[in-house]
Design a protein around this motif. Structure first.
Motif, mmCIF file in Angstrom:
data_model
loop_
_atom_site.group_PDB
_atom_site.id
_atom_site.type_symbol
_atom_site.label_atom_id
_atom_site.label_comp_id
_atom_site.label_asym_id
_atom_site.label_seq_id
_atom_site.Cartn_x
_atom_site.Cartn_y
_atom_site.Cartn_z
ATOM 1 N N HIS A 119 -17.396 13.901 13.658
ATOM 2 C CA HIS A 119 -16.599 15.055 13.222
ATOM 3 C C HIS A 119 -17.379 16.344 13.459
ATOM 4 O O HIS A 119 -17.993 16.891 12.549
ATOM 5 N N HIS A 155 -17.387 20.186 15.903
ATOM 6 C CA HIS A 155 -16.563 21.146 16.640
ATOM 7 C C HIS A 155 -17.388 21.859 17.716
ATOM 8 O O HIS A 155 -18.579 22.093 17.528
ATOM 9 N N HIS A 168 -10.384 21.107 16.621
ATOM 10 C CA HIS A 168 -9.133 21.242 15.860
ATOM 11 C C HIS A 168 -7.900 20.998 16.725
ATOM 12 O O HIS A 168 -7.924 21.201 17.931
ATOM 13 N N GLU A 175 -9.889 16.585 15.365
ATOM 14 C CA GLU A 175 -9.547 16.682 13.952
ATOM 15 C C GLU A 175 -8.081 17.081 13.915
ATOM 16 O O GLU A 175 -7.746 18.236 14.156
ATOM 17 N N ASP A 200 -19.396 17.759 10.066
ATOM 18 C CA ASP A 200 -18.375 18.779 10.343
ATOM 19 C C ASP A 200 -19.070 20.016 10.920
ATOM 20 O O ASP A 200 -18.805 21.148 10.507
ATOM 21 N N HIS A 204 -20.200 23.049 13.215
ATOM 22 C CA HIS A 204 -19.574 24.013 14.112
ATOM 23 C C HIS A 204 -20.630 24.651 15.005
ATOM 24 O O HIS A 204 -20.360 25.595 15.743
HETATM 25 ZN ZN LIG Z 1 -13.796 20.011 10.919
#
Ligand SMILES: [Zn+2]
Ligand SMILES: [Zn+2]
Length: 577
Positions: free
Chosen positions: A339, A341, A371, A414, A530, A532
């Motif tokens: 997970h 990005h 996303h 996601e 998660d 980024h």
């Molecule tokens: Zn996310």
């Protein structure tokens, strides 16, 4: 010409402009002034180009809504931390009134009405929602007072606490300031205790035990950089950077007892003390005693040993004397980063940068999850861009293979859960992915039944492999949406959908307190950063910490699988029905 370093991020600038607009409105300034700042914030937020270049080349004026005067004000942020106007506004609006704006659902206009009626702190607001004053105010009413009350209590509690990551920075800043001072006659040494040491996701009063100096000596030293220092029989209460710290004195020979007692939690310490009493001993913050005689406990393990107990790792002390779990998960056990990005959606780094950093850290695989299209504000991917991204992933895989690398990249997304519980892509798009994370980013206000049904329906989708940040909470900022967590966990167990332990310290969602029942239902978990940006990979340690608090082991966490294939196999294994 190399562009100058940008001293302020776009996000921070948008935040400051928005705050200026809200404070102007709160002060009842002419609407056009508040609107000008709000419009500039919107324009800037919508700008999709390179903000750093725009700022350093002094081209902010090219954005609609940012005139010469405002642009000049923004460029001043090269040499100062916040907009000049915020300084002026802070001088006019008391801190307590500014706090009112942190109450969710309370806009500047309503906050102004409250201020005018004498409510000028969060505590006052909470009281006034209780005693009927708010309900009687024009424009409020009983129902709105009730909603404001809940939000005010949440904001009030949040103001008294720090997120774990913030608490770590705060503690390090304090320790750093202390280390800079010329030592008193002896050198004080701090050992953090309390909620920080137990790794709670938010921390109230910071606590530490210190050795190597008397309270008197330390008091003198602290006066140099602390706002307030008060001595008491147990040590020192200190205000540093607006927050309270408690520093407990300890002798080296009783450090173990001091650490055990000051680490808490209360119930855990009580259990230790009862255990001590049963053995004819007495455990306090200043030592372990047999009658009047203090037993030597330089290390915490000495205390546990004297009580006939195995040492309990601090993060397990929020569960009273939990049986020691064998193979508690450790950061090293996490083999794949799941997970994440990239700048295909709202990440700050390219796919290749994310891959290179994950390899550099020694992980075996990276599972991306940009996303989906409904998260338009996060630049979510259209079905066409999903195809294009798959091509880039394929190219990176080829490069890795050519190098003889065994590192694997998995292509996932996601995928937003729509209000009706369907997923944001059709099955033929989902079928092209290695795996899918599903989550909610919008429509937080559905009622409990609808929200629960929505998530359960998504979990039943055969393409949903992992349910991410299940409750949507942002620690100290936004409570969970209203959802029946137990019912969702049952659905996850039934369908074999993996439950995410989101490791971002702003979320840490699912709450570790819920993990036990999820495990008992038969759920499996993934510890996901998660991320980024490659820096975000470091957050895995917070996820591991929460998993340890919940007593999870390697076997219950899917991304401890040593290869990407084994990880996918775990995701795709569905329980026999
Ligand atoms: Zn996310
Ligand atoms: Zn998300």
């Amino acid at each position: 010409m190399t562009p100058l370093e940008t001293p302020v991020s776009k996000k921070e600038l948008v935040r400051q402009l928005t705050e200026a607009s809200r404070l102007l409105e709160l002060l009842g300034a002419e609407a056009f002034r508040a609107n000008a700042y709000a419009a500039a914030a919107r324009q800037l937020d919508a700008f999709e180009g390179d903000f750093g270049v725009l700022f350093s080349e002094r081209r902010l004026g090219e954005l609609r809504g940012i005139g010469k005067g405002l642009a000049a004000e923004l460029y001043a942020l090269r040499s100062r931390e916040r907009l000049m106007i915020l300084d002026e506004l802070y001088a006019q609006v008391p801190d307590g009134v500014r706090d009112l704006l942190r109450v969710s659902g309370l806009g500047p206009k309503k906050a102004r009405l409250l201020w005018l009626s004498g409510i000028d702190t969060l505590a006052e607001l909470a009281a006034a929602t209780q005693d009927g004053r708010v309900a009687e105010l024009k424009g409020f009413g009983a129902k709105s007072a009730g909603t404001i009350r809940e939000a005010a209590v949440f904001a009030l509690e949040a103001a008294a606490r720090l997120r774990l990551d913030e608490a770590e920075v705060y503690a390090a800043t304090f320790a750093g300031a202390l280390a800079q001072l010329p030592p008193p006659s002896a050198e004080p040494h701090l050992y953090w205790t309390g909620e920080l040491r137990r790794g709670l996701e938010t921390v109230g009063t910071l606590q530490a035990v210190f050795t190597g100096a008397s309270a008197e000596e330390l008091e003198g030293a602290l006066a140099a950089f602390c706002e307030e220092v008060t001595r008491s029989e147990w040590g020192l209460a200190v205000t540093f950077a607006g927050r309270r710290l408690e520093l407990f004195t300890a002798d080296m020979g009783a450090l173990g007892a001091a650490l055990a007692v000051r680490t808490g939690n209360e119930a855990f310490v009580r259990a230790l003390q009862e255990r001590a009493a049963a053995r004819g001993l007495r455990l306090t913050g200043v030592g372990l005693f047999a009658g009047e005689r203090r037993l030597e406990t330089p290390a915490e393990a000495d205390v546990f040993e004297a009580l006939g107990l195995p040492w309990v790792t601090p993060e397990r002390r929020d569960v009273p004397l939990a049986p020691p779990a064998e193979d508690l998960i450790t950061p090293r056990d996490v083999r794949g980063l799941v997970h994440n990005h990239s700048n295909w959606s709202d990440g700050a780094a390219s796919l290749r940068e994310m891959v290179a950093a994950a390899r550099g850290l020694g992980y075996s695989y990276l599972a991306m999850a940009d996303h989906s299209k409904t998260s338009f504000y996060a630049n979510g991917l259209s079905a066409e861009r999903v195809v294009a991204q798959a091509e880039e992933v394929a190219a990176i895989r080829q490069e890795l293979a050519d190098e003889g690398s065994e590192f694997r990249v998995l292509h996932g997304l996601e995928v937003d859960i729509m209000p009706d519980g369907s997923l944001d892509y059709s099955d033929d798009v989902l079928a092209t992915l290695d795996y899918a994370v599903v989550s909610i980013h919008q429509h937080f206000t559905l009622d409990r039944m609808k929200q629960t049904e929505r998530i359960i329906r998504a979990v039943h989708n055969p393409y949903a492999d992992i349910l991410a940040h299940m409750t949507g909470r942002l620690l100290l900022r936004r409570p969970s949406y209203d959802v029946d967590v137990g019912a969702v966990l049952e659905a996850c167990a039934e369908t074999g959908t993996v439950v995410e332990l989101n490791a971002n310290p702003r979320r840490l969602d699912l709450d570790w307190r819920e993990v036990g029942r999820a495990r008992d239902l038969g759920c499996m978990f993934a510890i996901n950063p998660d991320a980024h940006h490659p820096n975000g990979y470091e957050d895995v340690r917070y996820g591991v910490l929460m998993a340890r608090k919940a007593g999870l082991t390697v076997r219950e966490i899917v991304n401890t699988a040593s290869t990407a294939e084994a990880f996918l196999a775990r995701l795709k294994t569905k329980p026999d029905v």
